[in-house]
Design a protein around this motif. Structure first.
Motif, PDB file in Angstrom:
ATOM      1  N   ASP A 132     -16.442  44.160 -28.157  1.00 48.05           N
ATOM      2  CA  ASP A 132     -16.150  44.599 -26.798  1.00 48.05           C
ATOM      3  C   ASP A 132     -17.227  44.115 -25.831  1.00 48.05           C
ATOM      4  O   ASP A 132     -16.920  43.650 -24.733  1.00 48.05           O
ATOM      5  N   ARG A 162     -16.733  40.401 -25.233  1.00 46.20           N
ATOM      6  CA  ARG A 162     -15.576  40.124 -24.377  1.00 46.20           C
ATOM      7  C   ARG A 162     -15.867  40.487 -22.924  1.00 46.20           C
ATOM      8  O   ARG A 162     -15.504  39.735 -22.020  1.00 46.20           O
ATOM      9  N   TYR A 188      -9.284  44.820 -18.348  1.00 46.81           N
ATOM     10  CA  TYR A 188      -8.196  45.796 -18.496  1.00 46.81           C
ATOM     11  C   TYR A 188      -6.865  45.101 -18.784  1.00 46.81           C
ATOM     12  O   TYR A 188      -6.152  45.462 -19.729  1.00 46.81           O
ATOM     13  N   PHE A 224      -7.181  42.081 -22.027  1.00 51.76           N
ATOM     14  CA  PHE A 224      -7.364  42.600 -23.381  1.00 51.76           C
ATOM     15  C   PHE A 224      -6.489  43.812 -23.661  1.00 51.76           C
ATOM     16  O   PHE A 224      -6.494  44.334 -24.765  1.00 51.76           O
ATOM     17  N   GLU A 225      -5.763  44.283 -22.626  1.00 52.54           N
ATOM     18  CA  GLU A 225      -4.928  45.485 -22.727  1.00 52.54           C
ATOM     19  C   GLU A 225      -5.750  46.683 -23.191  1.00 52.54           C
ATOM     20  O   GLU A 225      -5.319  47.470 -24.036  1.00 52.54           O
ATOM     21  N   TRP A 226      -6.942  46.800 -22.620  1.00 53.93           N
ATOM     22  CA  TRP A 226      -7.827  47.924 -22.935  1.00 53.93           C
ATOM     23  C   TRP A 226      -7.481  49.121 -22.075  1.00 53.93           C
ATOM     24  O   TRP A 226      -7.157  48.963 -20.895  1.00 53.93           O
ATOM     25  N   ARG A 281     -12.137  52.381 -22.283  1.00 56.27           N
ATOM     26  CA  ARG A 281     -12.779  51.304 -23.046  1.00 56.27           C
ATOM     27  C   ARG A 281     -13.427  50.290 -22.103  1.00 56.27           C
ATOM     28  O   ARG A 281     -14.515  49.784 -22.360  1.00 56.27           O
ATOM     29  N   VAL A 282     -12.735  49.975 -20.997  1.00 55.93           N
ATOM     30  CA  VAL A 282     -13.319  49.103 -19.970  1.00 55.93           C
ATOM     31  C   VAL A 282     -14.613  49.719 -19.465  1.00 55.93           C
ATOM     32  O   VAL A 282     -15.645  49.037 -19.362  1.00 55.93           O
ATOM     33  N   PRO A 319      -3.487  39.066 -26.168  1.00 57.98           N
ATOM     34  CA  PRO A 319      -3.682  40.345 -26.845  1.00 57.98           C
ATOM     35  C   PRO A 319      -2.784  40.430 -28.070  1.00 57.98           C
ATOM     36  O   PRO A 319      -1.634  40.004 -28.046  1.00 57.98           O
TER      37      PRO A 319
END
Length: 124
Positions: free
Chosen positions: A14, A17, A58, A61-63, A67-68, A113
């Protein structure tokens, strides 16, 4: 008693990225990474770049926003605010084109993703 900054353990993946996104945004916006990552009050340009970086993490990565927030060392509300502001600003065709360009660059490097890590070609 002095309060310490809220920090959550973030995986190396993470962190890597998020750093990649910040580097890409830094290059495209012509701002140093240190300006985007700075603590405290940011310049207007650095704040916009950081919001774009969080938004790109967001969507690319489809977080979830939490998590972001962890990856960017901010609270969830700051990440959520960044995502809402940039999403709302996508009505601007120039910004929308820029975001599509940057998201394409991110996907070219790390894949889509759910693809997992792209394979590294073997040396010939």
């Amino acid at each position: 008693m002095m309060r310490s900054a809220y920090r959550v353990a973030v995986s190396e993946e993470d962190r890597g990225r998020a750093d990649l996104v910040v580097q890409i945004v830094s290059l495209r916006f012509g701002l140093p990474v240190t300006a985007i990552r700075a603590d405290g009050r940011l310049s207007r340009a650095a704040l916009r770049a950081r919001r774009v970086a969080m938004y790109l993490a967001y969507v690319s990565f489809e977080w979830p926003q939490e998590r972001v927030a962890h990856a960017f060392a901010v609270n969830r509300q700051t990440a959520a605010n960044a995502c809402v502001r940039i999403e709302d600003a996508r009505d601007n065709a120039e910004l929308n084109a820029l975001l599509n360009e940057l998201e394409g660059a991110i996907h070219a490097i790390v894949g889509q993703p759910g693809d997992g890590a792209p394979g590294v070609p073997a040396a010939a």
